[in-house]
Design a protein around this motif. Sequence first.
Motif, mmCIF file in Angstrom:
data_model
loop_
_atom_site.group_PDB
_atom_site.id
_atom_site.type_symbol
_atom_site.label_atom_id
_atom_site.label_comp_id
_atom_site.label_asym_id
_atom_site.label_seq_id
_atom_site.Cartn_x
_atom_site.Cartn_y
_atom_site.Cartn_z
ATOM 1 N N PHE B 233 16.598 2.553 0.910
ATOM 2 C CA PHE B 233 15.719 2.095 1.829
ATOM 3 C C PHE B 233 15.723 0.602 1.664
ATOM 4 C CE2 PHE B 233 13.143 5.933 1.022
ATOM 5 C CZ PHE B 233 12.868 6.253 2.284
ATOM 6 N N THR B 234 15.753 -0.135 2.988
ATOM 7 C CA THR B 234 15.804 -1.498 3.191
ATOM 8 C C THR B 234 14.393 -2.141 2.681
ATOM 9 O OG1 THR B 234 15.117 -1.421 5.386
ATOM 10 C CG2 THR B 234 17.479 -1.376 4.765
ATOM 11 N N SER B 235 14.149 -3.466 2.630
ATOM 12 C CA SER B 235 12.749 -3.899 2.517
ATOM 13 C C SER B 235 11.724 -3.531 3.696
ATOM 14 C CB SER B 235 12.816 -5.258 2.303
ATOM 15 O OG SER B 235 13.484 -5.790 1.163
ATOM 16 N N GLN B 236 12.339 -3.717 4.725
ATOM 17 C CA GLN B 236 11.569 -3.486 6.051
ATOM 18 C C GLN B 236 11.024 -1.614 5.981
ATOM 19 O OE1 GLN B 236 14.256 -5.240 5.971
ATOM 20 N NE2 GLN B 236 13.575 -7.142 6.411
ATOM 21 N N GLU B 237 11.976 -1.069 5.401
ATOM 22 C CA GLU B 237 11.911 0.509 5.559
ATOM 23 C C GLU B 237 10.703 0.764 4.483
ATOM 24 O OE1 GLU B 237 15.926 2.527 7.187
ATOM 25 O OE2 GLU B 237 15.833 1.685 5.136
ATOM 26 N N ILE B 238 10.910 -0.044 3.426
ATOM 27 C CA ILE B 238 9.704 0.434 2.278
ATOM 28 C C ILE B 238 8.442 -0.092 2.743
ATOM 29 C CG2 ILE B 238 8.927 -0.591 0.147
ATOM 30 C CD1 ILE B 238 11.774 -0.305 -1.045
ATOM 31 N N SER B 239 8.294 -1.183 3.669
ATOM 32 C CA SER B 239 7.008 -1.410 4.117
ATOM 33 C C SER B 239 6.587 -0.288 5.006
ATOM 34 C CB SER B 239 7.141 -2.663 5.189
ATOM 35 O OG SER B 239 7.444 -3.771 4.416
ATOM 36 N N VAL B 240 7.499 0.237 5.944
ATOM 37 C CA VAL B 240 6.894 1.372 6.611
ATOM 38 C C VAL B 240 6.637 2.398 6.024
ATOM 39 C CG1 VAL B 240 7.977 3.078 8.569
ATOM 40 C CG2 VAL B 240 8.571 0.576 8.672
ATOM 41 N N PHE B 241 7.086 2.927 4.986
ATOM 42 C CA PHE B 241 6.909 3.819 4.170
ATOM 43 C C PHE B 241 5.603 3.528 3.577
ATOM 44 C CE2 PHE B 241 7.667 6.915 0.730
ATOM 45 C CZ PHE B 241 7.921 8.055 1.385
ATOM 46 N N ARG B 242 5.354 2.531 3.093
ATOM 47 C CA ARG B 242 4.126 2.364 2.198
ATOM 48 C C ARG B 242 3.107 2.447 3.321
ATOM 49 N NH1 ARG B 242 4.625 -1.332 -2.893
ATOM 50 N NH2 ARG B 242 2.362 -0.712 -2.894
ATOM 51 N N GLY B 243 3.179 1.981 4.361
ATOM 52 C CA GLY B 243 1.976 2.202 5.470
ATOM 53 C C GLY B 243 1.626 3.568 5.601
ATOM 54 N N VAL B 244 2.611 4.345 5.741
ATOM 55 C CA VAL B 244 2.458 6.082 5.711
ATOM 56 C C VAL B 244 1.722 6.289 4.589
ATOM 57 C CG1 VAL B 244 3.704 8.149 5.641
ATOM 58 C CG2 VAL B 244 4.498 6.161 7.181
ATOM 59 N N ILE B 245 2.043 6.055 3.269
ATOM 60 C CA ILE B 245 1.228 6.381 2.178
ATOM 61 C C ILE B 245 -0.105 5.946 2.456
ATOM 62 C CG2 ILE B 245 0.967 6.427 -0.169
ATOM 63 C CD1 ILE B 245 4.012 5.760 -0.396
ATOM 64 N N ASN B 246 -0.449 4.768 2.764
ATOM 65 C CA ASN B 246 -1.821 4.139 3.055
ATOM 66 C C ASN B 246 -2.540 5.148 3.872
ATOM 67 O OD1 ASN B 246 -1.751 1.938 1.224
ATOM 68 N ND2 ASN B 246 -0.806 0.696 2.771
ATOM 69 N N SER B 247 -1.820 5.472 5.119
ATOM 70 C CA SER B 247 -2.485 5.892 6.094
ATOM 71 C C SER B 247 -3.018 7.504 5.856
ATOM 72 C CB SER B 247 -1.591 5.955 7.388
ATOM 73 O OG SER B 247 -2.235 6.882 8.373
ATOM 74 N N LEU B 248 -2.063 8.156 4.748
ATOM 75 C CA LEU B 248 -2.435 9.628 4.383
ATOM 76 C C LEU B 248 -3.568 9.643 3.339
ATOM 77 C CD1 LEU B 248 1.155 10.864 4.009
ATOM 78 C CD2 LEU B 248 -0.439 11.572 5.847
ATOM 79 N N ASP B 249 -3.607 8.330 2.659
ATOM 80 C CA ASP B 249 -4.269 8.198 1.437
ATOM 81 C C ASP B 249 -5.558 7.885 1.891
ATOM 82 O OD1 ASP B 249 -4.476 8.067 -1.265
ATOM 83 O OD2 ASP B 249 -4.205 5.843 -1.544
ATOM 84 N N ARG B 250 -6.078 7.668 3.323
ATOM 85 C CA ARG B 250 -7.346 7.550 3.616
ATOM 86 C C ARG B 250 -8.228 8.764 3.506
ATOM 87 N NH1 ARG B 250 -5.295 5.429 8.801
ATOM 88 N NH2 ARG B 250 -4.585 3.416 8.297
ATOM 89 N N PHE B 251 -7.639 9.853 3.509
ATOM 90 C CA PHE B 251 -8.314 10.921 3.222
ATOM 91 C C PHE B 251 -8.941 11.119 1.817
ATOM 92 C CE2 PHE B 251 -5.285 11.777 6.798
ATOM 93 C CZ PHE B 251 -6.360 12.455 7.664
ATOM 94 N N PRO B 252 -10.051 12.042 1.648
ATOM 95 C CA PRO B 252 -10.611 12.066 0.463
ATOM 96 C C PRO B 252 -9.823 12.277 -0.831
ATOM 97 C CG PRO B 252 -11.694 13.399 1.853
ATOM 98 C CD PRO B 252 -10.559 12.840 2.646
ATOM 99 N N ARG B 253 -9.920 11.449 -1.700
ATOM 100 C CA ARG B 253 -8.827 11.435 -2.849
ATOM 101 C C ARG B 253 -9.413 12.676 -3.937
ATOM 102 N NH1 ARG B 253 -6.258 7.239 -5.606
ATOM 103 N NH2 ARG B 253 -4.904 6.151 -4.037
#
Lengths: 280, 280
Positions: B233-253
């Motif tokens: 992954f490039t730096s930019q792709e890691i940013s995208v991927f972490r955004g995805v994790i954040n978004s999924l992580d909004r659901f109840p833990r």
Amino acid sequence: MSGTNSERVLIAEGPAIILVEPQLGENIGMVARAMANFGLAELRLVKPRDGWPSEKARSAASKADHVIDGAKVYETLEEAIVDLNFVYATTARERYGFKPVRSPVVACQTLQQKFKAGEKTGILFGRERWGLTNEEVALADEIVTFPVNPAFASLNIAQAVLLMSYEWMKCGMEDHAETLFDALDQSPSTKEQVFGMFEHLEEALDARNYFHPPAKKPRMIDNLRAVLTRRAFTSQEISVFRGVINSLDRFPRQWPRKVVPRQQKAEKGEATEIEGNDGE
Amino acid sequence: MSGTNSERVLIAEGPAIILVEPQLGENIGMVARAMANFGLAELRLVKPRDGWPSEKARSAASKADHVIDGAKVYETLEEAIVDLNFVYATTARERYGFKPVRSPVVACQTLQQKFKAGEKTGILFGRERWGLTNEEVALADEIVTFPVNPAFASLNIAQAVLLMSYEWMKCGMEDHAETLFDALDQSPSTKEQVFGMFEHLEEALDARNYFHPPAKKPRMIDNLRAVLTRRAFTSQEISVFRGVINSLDRFPRQWPRKVVPRQQKAEKGEATEIEGNDGE
């Protein structure tokens, strides 16, 4: 065709060519012809505007009937590529995104590698007027674009398919200098052959007083030999050249002392009275 | 267009394209378009069958008007090439003779060398139906032929001109991998960024009991990290991927202990009761 080249294995497999919503049957036919020219055969059509089969396509394919007959039609791009492992999208327009952008040379090297590894590949080509949508490009793995004149960048789909097919065939060749046929087999001349040519010509010229005045003869011979060696004649070419000398040498060797009037000289078509020598 | 590529010097000079007795105006127009695509501009026509100028040619040229307007017409091939220093003849048929036969790659390298040395060059293309005569080929210095499928070798003149023009432009490029535009500028990721992504994802997964049973956790982490690193992954792709994790992580833990009926689960679109973990 020379022995070596006629044994060249013909590449008849390779990436599928996928045309997305092609409009004109003529263009589909020209695509089929370009594919056949360079050993590709698998054509897939996503919603061809004027339907399929198409007589216009067959006519424009100039006998690439095997490509036309084998063409498959799909309702969506997704259906057209589900069985593939790796797909290129061709585009002339800059697309902003993460997707790698490759030149045709690099793309065809990648396609060859994947082909050798047993992967199924494809190349997407867009509509005549406006290419592929961003959503369609997003379905591909990488982008390929052509090194065109930025001031005149529009390639039609048959041209784009031709260039990719050509690069595909080139990538499969071990030697890019290879040609389907060669000049007549020729062998480099030996120095003995070259010296024989020198002596033959110089003797014939000497008999006609070409080396005049005598003091200049060594320098004139040097120059003449330099002219004759720069081209690196082959053995076969030396034979041709010595035949030429023989033929010219059939004319009288005696230097005519009598002056022939200019008009008569022209009619005879022969060199006669000369001030100095022919080399002036 | 990226900074570097937009500064690329456009090659707008090069060999003259000489069409010998072309028959159809459409083909002359497509030749002009192919030339313009790859930075060539000098078109010479020897006795075009249907006369000149040609509206069909202009129409098929798709706005390559500068090539059409600049085209010159000649009565004989000799007149068309008298001012040139070096000429290639294109042919698909084997010609028996001493003349060297080159591939397009080698021919364009030669043309580039001569161009840089200030020589004027040209490439001859024959009639649509039967190409060049032996006498016409004899006027050229060398032969160029295309690496086509021997079983399907006929290229039309616009295709042949396209391939030679394309090779001409490629030969003028220092790097054959160069493209007119690139993917978004991206930088390779640092290990710090990669490890940050690992921890971010693993923490979010751990909160949902993904690593189950606990004894398998080290092996599951190894596998997960292998999946995530293979793609570099490039730096930019890691940013995208972490955004995805954040978004999924909004659901109840919190791991729901209550079993939700399958239909209700589907309607909600959320993962609820799971045997084992998502990775199964």
